[in-house]
Design a protein around this motif. Structure first.
Motif, PDB file in Angstrom:
ATOM      1  N   VAL A  25      27.756  48.150  52.689  1.00 31.49           N
ATOM      2  CA  VAL A  25      27.807  48.720  54.033  1.00 31.49           C
ATOM      3  C   VAL A  25      26.885  47.933  54.966  1.00 31.49           C
ATOM      4  O   VAL A  25      27.264  47.599  56.097  1.00 31.49           O
ATOM      5  CB  VAL A  25      27.415  50.220  54.021  1.00 31.49           C
ATOM      6  N   ILE A  26      25.703  47.616  54.487  1.00 25.97           N
ATOM      7  CA  ILE A  26      24.762  46.839  55.302  1.00 25.97           C
ATOM      8  C   ILE A  26      25.367  45.481  55.661  1.00 25.97           C
ATOM      9  O   ILE A  26      25.312  45.043  56.822  1.00 25.97           O
ATOM     10  CB  ILE A  26      23.416  46.687  54.570  1.00 25.97           C
ATOM     11  N   SER A  27      25.976  44.829  54.686  1.00 22.26           N
ATOM     12  CA  SER A  27      26.622  43.532  54.932  1.00 22.26           C
ATOM     13  C   SER A  27      27.757  43.667  55.934  1.00 22.26           C
ATOM     14  O   SER A  27      27.939  42.807  56.818  1.00 22.26           O
ATOM     15  CB  SER A  27      27.159  42.945  53.633  1.00 22.26           C
ATOM     16  N   MET A  28      28.534  44.727  55.809  1.00 23.34           N
ATOM     17  CA  MET A  28      29.648  44.943  56.729  1.00 23.34           C
ATOM     18  C   MET A  28      29.149  45.088  58.166  1.00 23.34           C
ATOM     19  O   MET A  28      29.745  44.534  59.098  1.00 23.34           O
ATOM     20  CB  MET A  28      30.440  46.188  56.323  1.00 23.34           C
ATOM     21  N   ILE A  29      28.061  45.813  58.335  1.00 24.39           N
ATOM     22  CA  ILE A  29      27.506  46.006  59.675  1.00 24.39           C
ATOM     23  C   ILE A  29      26.987  44.676  60.219  1.00 24.39           C
ATOM     24  O   ILE A  29      27.228  44.323  61.382  1.00 24.39           O
ATOM     25  CB  ILE A  29      26.404  47.084  59.662  1.00 24.39           C
ATOM     26  N   GLU A  30      26.293  43.926  59.376  1.00 26.73           N
ATOM     27  CA  GLU A  30      25.762  42.624  59.786  1.00 26.73           C
ATOM     28  C   GLU A  30      26.884  41.661  60.174  1.00 26.73           C
ATOM     29  O   GLU A  30      26.714  40.824  61.060  1.00 26.73           O
ATOM     30  CB  GLU A  30      24.915  42.017  58.670  1.00 26.73           C
ATOM     31  N   GLN A  31      28.032  41.780  59.526  1.00 30.46           N
ATOM     32  CA  GLN A  31      29.177  40.904  59.798  1.00 30.46           C
ATOM     33  C   GLN A  31      30.005  41.387  60.985  1.00 30.46           C
ATOM     34  O   GLN A  31      30.955  40.718  61.399  1.00 30.46           O
ATOM     35  CB  GLN A  31      30.086  40.826  58.569  1.00 30.46           C
ATOM     36  N   GLY A  32      29.665  42.565  61.507  1.00 30.64           N
ATOM     37  CA  GLY A  32      30.403  43.104  62.645  1.00 30.64           C
ATOM     38  C   GLY A  32      31.776  43.639  62.279  1.00 30.64           C
ATOM     39  O   GLY A  32      32.692  43.636  63.101  1.00 30.64           O
ATOM     40  N   ARG A  33      31.907  44.146  61.055  1.00 35.23           N
ATOM     41  CA  ARG A  33      33.198  44.665  60.589  1.00 35.23           C
ATOM     42  C   ARG A  33      33.604  45.894  61.383  1.00 35.23           C
ATOM     43  O   ARG A  33      32.785  46.557  62.024  1.00 35.23           O
ATOM     44  CB  ARG A  33      33.114  45.016  59.098  1.00 35.23           C
ATOM     45  N   VAL A  38      33.546  50.510  57.988  1.00 37.65           N
ATOM     46  CA  VAL A  38      32.136  50.795  57.708  1.00 37.65           C
ATOM     47  C   VAL A  38      31.953  52.278  57.377  1.00 37.65           C
ATOM     48  O   VAL A  38      31.308  52.636  56.391  1.00 37.65           O
ATOM     49  CB  VAL A  38      31.229  50.385  58.890  1.00 37.65           C
ATOM     50  N   VAL A  39      32.550  53.129  58.193  1.00 38.08           N
ATOM     51  CA  VAL A  39      32.412  54.578  57.983  1.00 38.08           C
ATOM     52  C   VAL A  39      33.060  54.995  56.666  1.00 38.08           C
ATOM     53  O   VAL A  39      32.514  55.838  55.938  1.00 38.08           O
ATOM     54  CB  VAL A  39      32.989  55.364  59.184  1.00 38.08           C
ATOM     55  N   THR A  40      34.187  54.398  56.326  1.00 40.28           N
ATOM     56  CA  THR A  40      34.849  54.707  55.059  1.00 40.28           C
ATOM     57  C   THR A  40      33.942  54.372  53.881  1.00 40.28           C
ATOM     58  O   THR A  40      33.792  55.165  52.946  1.00 40.28           O
ATOM     59  CB  THR A  40      36.181  53.933  54.943  1.00 40.28           C
ATOM     60  N   GLN A  41      33.322  53.204  53.916  1.00 38.56           N
ATOM     61  CA  GLN A  41      32.412  52.809  52.837  1.00 38.56           C
ATOM     62  C   GLN A  41      31.161  53.670  52.825  1.00 38.56           C
ATOM     63  O   GLN A  41      30.647  54.017  51.765  1.00 38.56           O
ATOM     64  CB  GLN A  41      32.040  51.329  52.969  1.00 38.56           C
TER      65      GLN A  41
END
Length: 89
Positions: A25-33, A38-41
């Motif tokens: 989740v942290i990586s997804m946020i950093e990547q701007g997903r 993000v919420v699903t994960q």
């Protein structure tokens, strides 16, 4: 946590899985997903933590009630037990 080794290992596996998911989740946020992804994960992390908590309570309930798990001299009161359950709600 006191309990049978299989239950302890199951809790640890759930917590390790949640730890990995949280890193994702942290990586997804950093990547701007996408927010939806993000919420699903993040919801999956939350469920994994909830399941670990419920497993701990279910496995150690008898010990918690009798006071054996904590080394306490007396069993938990009804109010203390209710507070423990509500902490997971």
């Amino acid at each position: 946590m006191v309990g049978d080794q299989d239950a302890i290992e199951a809790v640890l596996n759930r917590l390790r899985r949640a730890q990995g998911q949280l890193g994702g989740v942290i990586s997804m946020i950093e990547q701007g997903r996408d927010c939806k992804d993000v919420v699903t994960q993040l919801a999956a992390v939350s469920r994994a933590l909830d399941r670990a908590g419920f497993k701990i309570v279910a496995t150690g309930l008898r010990d918690c009630v009798t006071g054996e798990a904590s080394g306490a001299d007396k069993p938990m009161t009804e109010a203390e037990l209710e507070k423990l359950f509500l902490a997971l709600a």
